[in-house]
Design a protein around this motif. Structure first.
Motif, PDB file in Angstrom:
ATOM      1  N   MET B   1       0.838  -1.193   0.000  1.00  0.00           N
ATOM      2  CA  MET B   1       0.000   0.000   0.000  1.00  0.00           C
ATOM      3  C   MET B   1       0.876   1.248   0.000  1.00  0.00           C
ATOM      4  SD  MET B   1      -2.843   0.989   2.855  1.00  0.00           S
ATOM      5  CE  MET B   1      -3.830   2.454   2.689  1.00  0.00           C
ATOM      6  N   LEU B   2       0.427   2.250  -0.772  1.00  0.00           N
ATOM      7  CA  LEU B   2       1.196   3.503  -0.867  1.00  0.00           C
ATOM      8  C   LEU B   2       0.715   4.499   0.176  1.00  0.00           C
ATOM      9  CD1 LEU B   2       3.179   5.433  -2.292  1.00  0.00           C
ATOM     10  CD2 LEU B   2       1.324   5.989  -3.890  1.00  0.00           C
ATOM     11  N   LYS B   3       1.677   5.053   0.949  1.00  0.00           N
ATOM     12  CA  LYS B   3       1.346   6.119   1.901  1.00  0.00           C
ATOM     13  C   LYS B   3       2.032   7.402   1.439  1.00  0.00           C
ATOM     14  CE  LYS B   3      -1.357   4.315   4.984  1.00  0.00           C
ATOM     15  NZ  LYS B   3      -1.214   4.510   6.411  1.00  0.00           N
ATOM     16  N   ILE B   4       1.289   8.520   1.476  1.00  0.00           N
ATOM     17  CA  ILE B   4       1.891   9.775   1.017  1.00  0.00           C
ATOM     18  C   ILE B   4       2.088  10.743   2.181  1.00  0.00           C
ATOM     19  CG2 ILE B   4       1.197   9.606  -1.403  1.00  0.00           C
ATOM     20  CD1 ILE B   4      -1.223  11.340  -0.777  1.00  0.00           C
ATOM     21  N   PHE B   5       3.216  11.423   2.099  1.00  0.00           N
ATOM     22  CA  PHE B   5       3.605  12.402   3.125  1.00  0.00           C
ATOM     23  C   PHE B   5       3.873  13.750   2.457  1.00  0.00           C
ATOM     24  CE2 PHE B   5       4.609  10.142   7.122  1.00  0.00           C
ATOM     25  CZ  PHE B   5       4.456   8.821   6.701  1.00  0.00           C
ATOM     26  N   THR B   6       3.666  14.796   3.170  1.00  0.00           N
ATOM     27  CA  THR B   6       4.198  16.102   2.773  1.00  0.00           C
ATOM     28  C   THR B   6       4.515  16.871   4.057  1.00  0.00           C
ATOM     29  OG1 THR B   6       3.907  18.031   1.348  1.00  0.00           O
ATOM     30  CG2 THR B   6       1.974  17.326   2.581  1.00  0.00           C
ATOM     31  N   ASP B   7       4.986  18.110   3.914  1.00  0.00           N
ATOM     32  CA  ASP B   7       5.348  18.861   5.116  1.00  0.00           C
ATOM     33  C   ASP B   7       4.619  20.200   5.157  1.00  0.00           C
ATOM     34  OD1 ASP B   7       7.096  20.804   3.614  1.00  0.00           O
ATOM     35  OD2 ASP B   7       8.236  18.953   3.253  1.00  0.00           O
ATOM     36  N   THR B   8       4.653  20.821   6.316  1.00  0.00           N
ATOM     37  CA  THR B   8       3.883  22.060   6.505  1.00  0.00           C
ATOM     38  C   THR B   8       4.459  23.226   5.704  1.00  0.00           C
ATOM     39  OG1 THR B   8       5.157  22.481   8.518  1.00  0.00           O
ATOM     40  CG2 THR B   8       2.999  21.455   8.796  1.00  0.00           C
ATOM     41  N   ARG B  19      -7.981  15.279   3.489  1.00  0.00           N
ATOM     42  CA  ARG B  19      -8.837  15.031   2.336  1.00  0.00           C
ATOM     43  C   ARG B  19      -8.104  14.216   1.265  1.00  0.00           C
ATOM     44  NH1 ARG B  19      -9.948  18.181  -1.962  1.00  0.00           N
ATOM     45  NH2 ARG B  19      -8.894  19.991  -1.080  1.00  0.00           N
ATOM     46  N   PHE B  20      -6.791  14.546   1.061  1.00  0.00           N
ATOM     47  CA  PHE B  20      -6.014  13.809   0.060  1.00  0.00           C
ATOM     48  C   PHE B  20      -5.445  12.503   0.607  1.00  0.00           C
ATOM     49  CE2 PHE B  20      -5.258  18.180  -1.712  1.00  0.00           C
ATOM     50  CZ  PHE B  20      -5.862  17.992  -2.944  1.00  0.00           C
ATOM     51  N   LEU B 138      -3.855  12.711  -8.005  1.00  0.00           N
ATOM     52  CA  LEU B 138      -3.463  11.449  -8.642  1.00  0.00           C
ATOM     53  C   LEU B 138      -3.613  10.283  -7.674  1.00  0.00           C
ATOM     54  CD1 LEU B 138      -0.232  12.668 -10.504  1.00  0.00           C
ATOM     55  CD2 LEU B 138      -2.475  12.239 -11.529  1.00  0.00           C
ATOM     56  N   TYR B 139      -3.240  10.547  -6.426  1.00  0.00           N
ATOM     57  CA  TYR B 139      -3.336   9.509  -5.396  1.00  0.00           C
ATOM     58  C   TYR B 139      -4.788   9.090  -5.210  1.00  0.00           C
ATOM     59  CZ  TYR B 139      -2.701   7.340  -0.755  1.00  0.00           C
ATOM     60  OH  TYR B 139      -2.679   6.487   0.305  1.00  0.00           O
ATOM     61  N   LEU B 140      -5.675  10.123  -5.173  1.00  0.00           N
ATOM     62  CA  LEU B 140      -7.101   9.823  -5.003  1.00  0.00           C
ATOM     63  C   LEU B 140      -7.656   9.082  -6.213  1.00  0.00           C
ATOM     64  CD1 LEU B 140      -8.502  13.069  -3.288  1.00  0.00           C
ATOM     65  CD2 LEU B 140      -8.002  10.852  -2.232  1.00  0.00           C
ATOM     66  N   GLN B 141      -7.047   9.372  -7.392  1.00  0.00           N
ATOM     67  CA  GLN B 141      -7.493   8.651  -8.606  1.00  0.00           C
ATOM     68  C   GLN B 141      -6.962   7.219  -8.621  1.00  0.00           C
ATOM     69  OE1 GLN B 141      -6.006  11.054 -11.841  1.00  0.00           O
ATOM     70  NE2 GLN B 141      -7.093  12.872 -11.057  1.00  0.00           N
ATOM     71  N   GLY B 142      -6.122   6.864  -7.656  1.00  0.00           N
ATOM     72  CA  GLY B 142      -5.613   5.496  -7.565  1.00  0.00           C
ATOM     73  C   GLY B 142      -4.376   5.234  -8.397  1.00  0.00           C
ATOM     74  N   LEU B 145       2.548   4.413  -7.556  1.00  0.00           N
ATOM     75  CA  LEU B 145       3.732   5.194  -7.198  1.00  0.00           C
ATOM     76  C   LEU B 145       4.540   5.549  -8.440  1.00  0.00           C
ATOM     77  CD1 LEU B 145       5.735   6.398  -5.203  1.00  0.00           C
ATOM     78  CD2 LEU B 145       6.571   4.109  -4.688  1.00  0.00           C
ATOM     79  N   ASP B 146       4.747   4.586  -9.319  1.00  0.00           N
ATOM     80  CA  ASP B 146       5.546   4.860 -10.516  1.00  0.00           C
ATOM     81  C   ASP B 146       4.853   5.845 -11.447  1.00  0.00           C
ATOM     82  OD1 ASP B 146       7.840   3.379  -9.927  1.00  0.00           O
ATOM     83  OD2 ASP B 146       6.773   1.501 -10.411  1.00  0.00           O
ATOM     84  N   GLU B 147       3.522   5.714 -11.541  1.00  0.00           N
ATOM     85  CA  GLU B 147       2.790   6.664 -12.393  1.00  0.00           C
ATOM     86  C   GLU B 147       2.936   8.094 -11.828  1.00  0.00           C
ATOM     87  OE1 GLU B 147      -0.848   4.049 -14.321  1.00  0.00           O
ATOM     88  OE2 GLU B 147      -0.960   4.620 -12.194  1.00  0.00           O
TER      89      GLU B 147
END
Lengths: 530, 288
Positions: B1-8, B19-20, B138-142, B145-147
């Motif tokens: 499973m792909l988990k996404i991170f970002t920073d403040t 939401r994302f 893109l993540y929500l569209q499924g 990771l490579d895409e």
């Protein structure tokens, strides 16, 4: 009667005394009917700085008087006056005493020197009064005769100044600098006749109370000594006629800093900061003997603040000195990178000496000076000429607005010549408007109204400062400016200034309007269009 | 499973992150030796109050987070065997990612086989925001990771950002803008125009006189460089100058018609470097 050193000093004091009596009348001879010019005060403080001189021969005395005035010069008329007396000093060079012929010749040198003080001499000013007075006295039989003719010639020349300068005619006044010069000349004439209320000569520059406790048994000499002396070059030690004094100056430059150096005839005046005054004094005796010496430990309190400021920062490449009046404006100029703000402005022209002190404090290889007032420009330039410790570049900013915008365009990494060019161009692209209360009736309107002024023109008049500012905006086509700065003066209430800002904002959608608390005296508003 | 991170530092709020599906890494700033972690030490960012503090003359500092902190953020997903994608602010602007590299190397040794990838937005605040949101889409569209990585390789350099600051003293102290006029102090009314370079650095391209001209200059940049702007978000970031930001939005819509404009408050950590009253626009461009 011949003129010797004592009599010359008496004449100077007589001139200063007469000017002191008339200074307010001369202050009031303003082109604009607002409290803007202090010509009387400026000229008085300039000549007063020459009244503490000492010297045995006429030549020495005239030189000492001239040096005092060069350093004390304030305002344009003060600078011109100091240069006039520098010319006289040149004319008296090597004279023990002078007769009428000598005086006439020396006064011609004074005229020449005074004209050289300004880059574009304007007739109808102090220069004309001086020149025409000297022409009228050209063939005098005695000193008394010379002074009678000189004062008469100046008097009639002064009355003609409004015919030569339209601004004077419009304002219904004679030239204030010329009037000051006439007062001085009258005072000198009266002193010559022995009937002058001679100024008490005891007004020594204030001897600040020195706090010896600031240098204790355990103190370390950190700041060195402020060393000043008058050196008489001696014929037995140097070839006086061919001696090049730059040998001394160059050597001194290596020994200390903040060097101020003049030669006048066989007298060399030196001001230098050094940790080893003994070495300097010993060496200088190779060229002559001392007439006077003053050595002060700069750690002591009377110099404390200035020296602390200065020595806290190491020598740097670029420093900035600006002149501004009012707490707000001083703060704004500081925030914009000014190292030393000299308090001064339209009604308070700082003397040359203040600039020299500021240059010392800044302690930079190159010092940019923003005089920000047309009546301060000449003293700044005179100080730049006198100062040898740094390269001094005076940016000819004639208003605070020009100074602000020039400073905002400063790129510290440019070559100095380019920098000066850029800043001068930036300053000249600015339009400044001033709003001030009329203190007397004039063509523009009755006393108590508010005048809108730009450059040499009164553009509008209104019953209150806000309306005057708005009318001035229209006249200056302010809406085409990218930035409009409003410096609110000490007399401008906050609500009025805010209301003015909103009104301007709505009529100038393409401009950025910035309201700043300038706190300046005299002008309710200074409007700067960039 | 792909988990996404970002920073403040990318301006994403916790609500938007949720939401994302992003996890937010908090980048700290300090005022008077008190360190604050956005959205950890407070729930909602009061931009007006923060920038008012800066207006009063306070100059905050920012600091890098430690290797241990990164480990705390990432370890649960490493342990669970999830793939990780971290979309972050510019590497060229910070040394915080050195600590992250060490953390990731350690975690990879401890949990072999876990895939950790990153997208450098080569920017900060609105430009990063624009990229992060598109990755979120893109993540929500499924997308895989490579895409997503393929998209980023092609697209990151097509997000441009131009902005102006009100007061240079913040930038001057942080030393993070190159080509900045070597002024001696505050410039009242004169603004440097700065853009985010392809190397992920802030570069000054000159000064502009007055705010109306500065806004015009931003609009001109959108006109000159914009490409398919209508297909992407236009992100207008501001450091407590909402009216000016909306003025710019109106100017853009007046020229290009109705757009998908998002207004974002510049986060306090980035704001510590640019100071109050700055405005910038991120848009899809031919190049930066």
């Amino acid at each position: 009667m011949t003129l010797n050193a004592d009599l010359y000093l008496n004449l100077i004091r007589g001139g200063a005394a007469r000017l002191a009596e008339n200074r307010q009348t001369i202050n009031d001879l303003n082109v604009f009917p607002i409290p803007d010019g202090d010509t009387g005060d400026n000229m008085y403080m300039t000549i007063e700085a020459g009244t503490h001189a000492a010297g045995e021969s006429l030549s020495e005395m005239a030189s000492a008087v001239s040096q005092g005035m060069l350093l004390g010069a304030r305002g344009n008329s003060g600078v011109i006056l100091s240069r006039m007396f520098a010319g006289l000093s040149k004319g008296f060079r090597n004279l023990e005493e002078a007769d009428a012929d000598h005086f006439v010749k020396a006064m011609r040198a004074a005229v020449e020197e005074a004209y050289q003080a300004v880059s574009r001499p304007v007739e109808g000013t102090i220069l004309t009064v001086l020149r025409e007075g000297v022409e009228a006295a050209a063939s005098s039989s005695s000193l008394e005769d010379f002074f009678d003719r000189l004062t008469a010639g100046m008097e009639s020349s002064l009355q003609r100044t409004p015919d030569l300068l339209d601004v004077l005619k419009k304002a219904g006044v004679v030239d204030s600098g010329g009037a000051g010069l006439l007062s001085i000349t009258e005072g000198m004439r009266d002193a010559l006749y022995g009937k002058s209320p001679v100024l008490a000569g005891s007004d020594q520059p204030s001897n600040a109370i020195v706090d010896f406790t600031s240098f204790t048994e355990d103190s370390v000499l950190e700041f060195g000594y402020c060393t000043e002396f008058l050196l008489r070059l001696q014929r037995c030690k140097v070839d006086l006629e061919n001696f090049d004094e730059t040998v001394i100056r160059d050597w001194l430059l290596e020994q200390g800093d903040s060097l101020v150096f003049f030669r006048d005839g066989s007298i060399v005046k030196v001001h230098v900061h050094t940790k080893d005054p003994g070495a300097i004094l010993s060496r200088c005796r190779e060229w002559g003997e001392f007439l006077s010496i003053k050595v002060e430990n700069m750690t002591l309190q009377h110099h404390e603040k200035r020296m602390d400021e200065r020595y806290k920062c190491a020598r740097k490449a670029l420093g900035i000195v600006s002149v501004a009046a009012g707490k707000g404006l001083s703060g704004i100029f500081s925030e914009m990178g000014t190292d030393v703000v000299i308090e001064g402005g339209q009604t308070m022209n700082p003397p040359v000496e203040k600039f020299l002190e500021a240059f010392d404090t800044v302690n930079a290889d190159v010092v940019l000076v923003f005089p920000n007032n047309s009546n301060i420009l000449l003293s700044a330039r005179q100080a730049a000429d006198l100062y040898k410790g740094s390269r001094i570049e005076v940016i000819p900013t004639k208003t605070l607005g020009e100074g602000y915008f020039a400073l905002a365009n400063l790129q510290a990494d440019e070559a100095v010549d380019d920098m000066v060019h850029t800043l001068t161009e930036a300053a000249s692209s600015v339009t400044t408007g001033l709003v001030s209360r009329a203190i007397r009736d004039s063509e523009a309107g009755a006393a108590g109204n508010y005048l809108g002024i730009s450059g040499k023109d009164i553009l509008c008049c209104a019953p209150n400062p806000r309306e005057a500012a708005l009318a001035l905006f229209d006249k200056l086509h302010a809406s085409s400016a990218d930035i409009i700065l409003i410096f609110a003066g000490a007399d401008a209430p906050e609500e009025e200034a805010e209301a003015l800002k909103s009104q301007i904002e709505s009529s100038c959608p393409l401009s950025e309007i910035i309201l700043l608390d300038g706190g300046q005296p005299v002008y309710n508003y200074i409007l700067v269009l960039c | 499973m792909l988990k996404i991170f970002t920073d403040t530092d990318t301006d994403l709020t916790p609500a938007e992150a949720a939401r994302f599906g992003f996890q937010l890494i908090s980048m700290p700033y300090s005022i008077d030796a008190k360190t604050t972690y956005p959205y950890v030490d407070f729930e909602t960012f009061d931009g007006h109050a923060f920038y008012d503090v800066l207006r009063s003359g306070v100059l905050p500092t920012t600091s890098a987070i430690s290797k241990e902190q990164y480990i705390n953020y990432f370890e649960p997903d490493f342990a669970a065997g999830n793939d990780i994608l971290y979309v972050h602010f510019s590497r060229a602007m910070t040394n915080t990612f050195d600590a992250m590299d060490q953390a990731v190397a350690e975690l990879k040794a401890r949990y072999p086989g876990v895939r950790f990838e990153e997208i450098d937005t080569k920017g900060i605040t609105p430009i990063s925001y624009g990229i992060v949101c598109e990755v979120g889409d893109l993540y929500l569209q499924g997308k895989t990771l490579d895409e997503i990585l393929a998209w980023a390789k092609e697209e990151v350099d097509h997000f441009a950002m131009y902005f102006f600051a009100d007061d240079l003293k913040f930038f001057r102290r942080s030393g993070r803008v190159s080509g900045l006029a070597a002024t001696m102090g505050t410039l009242i009314g004169i603004r440097p125009l700065i853009y985010m370079s392809q190397e992920g650095k802030m570069v000054s391209v000159g000064t502009v006189k007055g705010r109306p001209k500065a806004l015009q200059a931003l609009l001109d940049k959108v006109t000159e460089l914009g490409s398919e702007i209508e297909k992407h978000r236009i992100c207008i970031g501001h450091s407590d100058a909402p009216e000016i930001a909306h003025q710019l939005g109106a100017m853009i819509e007046e020229r290009f018609g109705k757009q998908n404009i998002v207004y974002v408050y510049v986060n306090p950590t980035a704001g510590s470097h640019c100071g109050p009253n700055g405005v910038g626009v991120c848009f899809h461009a031919k190049h930066r």
